[in-house]
Design a protein around this motif. Structure first.
Motif, PDB file in Angstrom:
ATOM      1  N   VAL A 294      -3.396  -7.889  -0.345  1.00  0.00           N
ATOM      2  CA  VAL A 294      -3.378  -6.423  -0.250  1.00  0.00           C
ATOM      3  C   VAL A 294      -4.633  -5.831  -0.901  1.00  0.00           C
ATOM      4  CG1 VAL A 294      -2.177  -4.337  -1.032  1.00  0.00           C
ATOM      5  CG2 VAL A 294      -0.865  -6.266  -0.135  1.00  0.00           C
TER       6      VAL A 294
ATOM      7  N   LEU B 118      -7.836  -6.861   1.113  1.00  0.00           N
ATOM      8  CA  LEU B 118      -7.963  -6.145   2.389  1.00  0.00           C
ATOM      9  C   LEU B 118      -8.453  -4.718   2.148  1.00  0.00           C
ATOM     10  CD1 LEU B 118      -4.813  -7.287   4.455  1.00  0.00           C
ATOM     11  CD2 LEU B 118      -7.188  -7.992   4.759  1.00  0.00           C
TER      12      LEU B 118
ATOM     13  N   VAL C  97     -10.460  -2.764   5.335  1.00  0.00           N
ATOM     14  CA  VAL C  97      -9.738  -2.917   6.612  1.00  0.00           C
ATOM     15  C   VAL C  97      -8.278  -2.469   6.534  1.00  0.00           C
ATOM     16  CG1 VAL C  97     -11.211  -4.777   7.471  1.00  0.00           C
ATOM     17  CG2 VAL C  97      -9.185  -5.348   6.144  1.00  0.00           C
TER      18      VAL C  97
ATOM     19  N   PHE D  59      -5.138  -0.068   3.994  1.00  0.00           N
ATOM     20  CA  PHE D  59      -4.811   0.830   2.871  1.00  0.00           C
ATOM     21  C   PHE D  59      -5.981   1.754   2.516  1.00  0.00           C
ATOM     22  CE2 PHE D  59      -2.344  -3.066   2.504  1.00  0.00           C
ATOM     23  CZ  PHE D  59      -1.067  -2.583   2.421  1.00  0.00           C
ATOM     24  N   LYS D  60      -6.734   2.145   3.543  1.00  0.00           N
ATOM     25  CA  LYS D  60      -7.960   2.913   3.315  1.00  0.00           C
ATOM     26  C   LYS D  60      -7.682   4.314   2.773  1.00  0.00           C
ATOM     27  CE  LYS D  60      -9.581   1.546   7.479  1.00  0.00           C
ATOM     28  NZ  LYS D  60     -10.501   1.372   8.625  1.00  0.00           N
TER      29      LYS D  60
END
Lengths: 191, 168
Positions: free
Chosen positions: A49, A52, A57, A59-60
């Motif tokens: 998590v 990423l 890519v 949880f922006k």
């Protein structure tokens, strides 16, 4: 030299009755091994998590620091369980693990992953997290996160392959492989 | 329903002769299976722990759940494809293995539960859990937490039964 030392240490551990008991236990060994594999979902899951997010890519919408700081605890709980169960697994089968080429690569990769994690932490600190809310973090952070995931994937691959005996000491192998796996007795036959 | 003929067919298939021949490739597929589990179950754990208010309390839950979705599906595809490959190599063992059937039952239950109850209840989580503003159709907090615990339990059973196939 190091091979002999490690072999001596493993043989010493192997002498403990508890080591044999755990290895030969009907259920205990399976439970320790099962715990080791299943805890991956917590430890590597939380790491996934975070990485990423650092790769930009997923949880922006969330600040990177929110995930890094608040998922640190569950991740580290998973890590501690993995270390404890991992040490127990090594204790149950010390000699074969010490002489496993996969285990040796795994330990090197673990150290590399640890250094990489420290570097990522230093980079986030030195930038004062000015990019905290950016959907895509700076390039060197992304490189660090990509490296982190790659290293951990390889750690899992090495761990899984430890179960196979392709390059165990009792196999016919070139000198270099005996040396790399630390097959002390087989190496002595070359002298 | 007799499922043994299906496993006999799988055991005799070209996939089985392929997967039984290349041990190195087989171990790589096993690693893919484990890594897919990490992605699938890791993302589910994140959502469930969030709804239990154990991690990321106060962070809008819909943002977290929305972000986990894609990775849950990628993990699911990876785990099913690698799982079919692995099962072809030991089809006749699996046909009579109770851990395998417990795992399949858990997997089916986990997928149905995730797509139905879990998503329906999570989207109706009250403000005290969701932090997304007041809702008119909110359910009680204990309902959300019960769903989260059930989800964790189902996926734990899938993974644990899966690991135990190797020991049985």
């Amino acid at each position: 030299m190091l091979n002999e030392l490690l072999f001596k240490f493993a043989t010493w551990l192997d002498g403990f009755q508890a080591s044999t008991n755990l290895h030969e236990a009907l259920y205990a060994y399976g439970w320790v091994e099962g715990t080791h594999v299943l805890t991956l979902t917590l430890f590597l899951g939380m790491l996934l998590v975070i990485d990423l997010r650092l790769l930009g890519v997923a949880f922006k919408e969330l600040p990177a620091s929110t995930l890094m700081e608040r998922l640190d605890k569950p991740m580290m709980i998973g890590f501690v369980v993995m270390i404890i169960s991992g040490v127990l697994l090594y204790f149950a089968i010390p000699v074969r693990s010490t002489q496993s080429i996969w285990f040796r690569i795994k330990v090197v990769l673990l150290i590399a992953a640890g250094i990489n994690a420290l570097l990522i932490r230093n980079m986030t600190r030195s930038t004062n997290l000015t990019w905290d809310r950016d959907p895509i973090p700076p390039k060197r952070i992304r490189v660090g996160a990509g490296l982190s995931l790659s290293l951990w994937i390889l750690v899992v691959v090495c761990g899984r392959n430890m179960a196979y005996d392709w390059w165990d000491c009792h196999k016919e192998m070139p000198y270099f492989m005996y040396w790399a796996a630390g097959c002390v007795n087989e190496l002595a036959a070359f002298e | 329903m007799n499922v043994v003929p299906f496993f006999e067919w799988l055991d005799a298939s070209w996939l089985a002769s392929f997967s039984k021949t290349y041990a190195g490739l087989f171990s790589m597929v096993q690693a893919v299976h484990i890594l897919s589990m990490v992605m699938l179950v890791g993302m589910i754990i994140l959502g469930d722990l969030r709804m239990l208010n154990i991690v990321l309390r106060g962070v809008p839950s819909d943002v977290i759940l929305r972000n986990t979705k894609k990775w849950i599906y990628i993990g699911l595809v990876g785990i099913i494809l690698s799982g079919i490959y692995e099962s072809s190599a030991i089809a006749m063992k699996l046909a009579y293995n109770s851990f395998f059937w417990a795992k399949m039952a858990g997997l089916a239950m986990g997928i149905v539960f995730m797509l139905s109850l879990r998503s329906a209840v999570y989207s109706r989580a009250p403000e005290v859990i969701a932090s997304t503003g007041p809702k008119t159709d909110a359910v009680e907090p204990w309902v959300v937490k019960l769903v989260a615990l059930t989800s964790l339990f189902i996926w734990f059973s899938v993974a644990a039964n899966g690991r135990w196939i190797g020991f049985s």
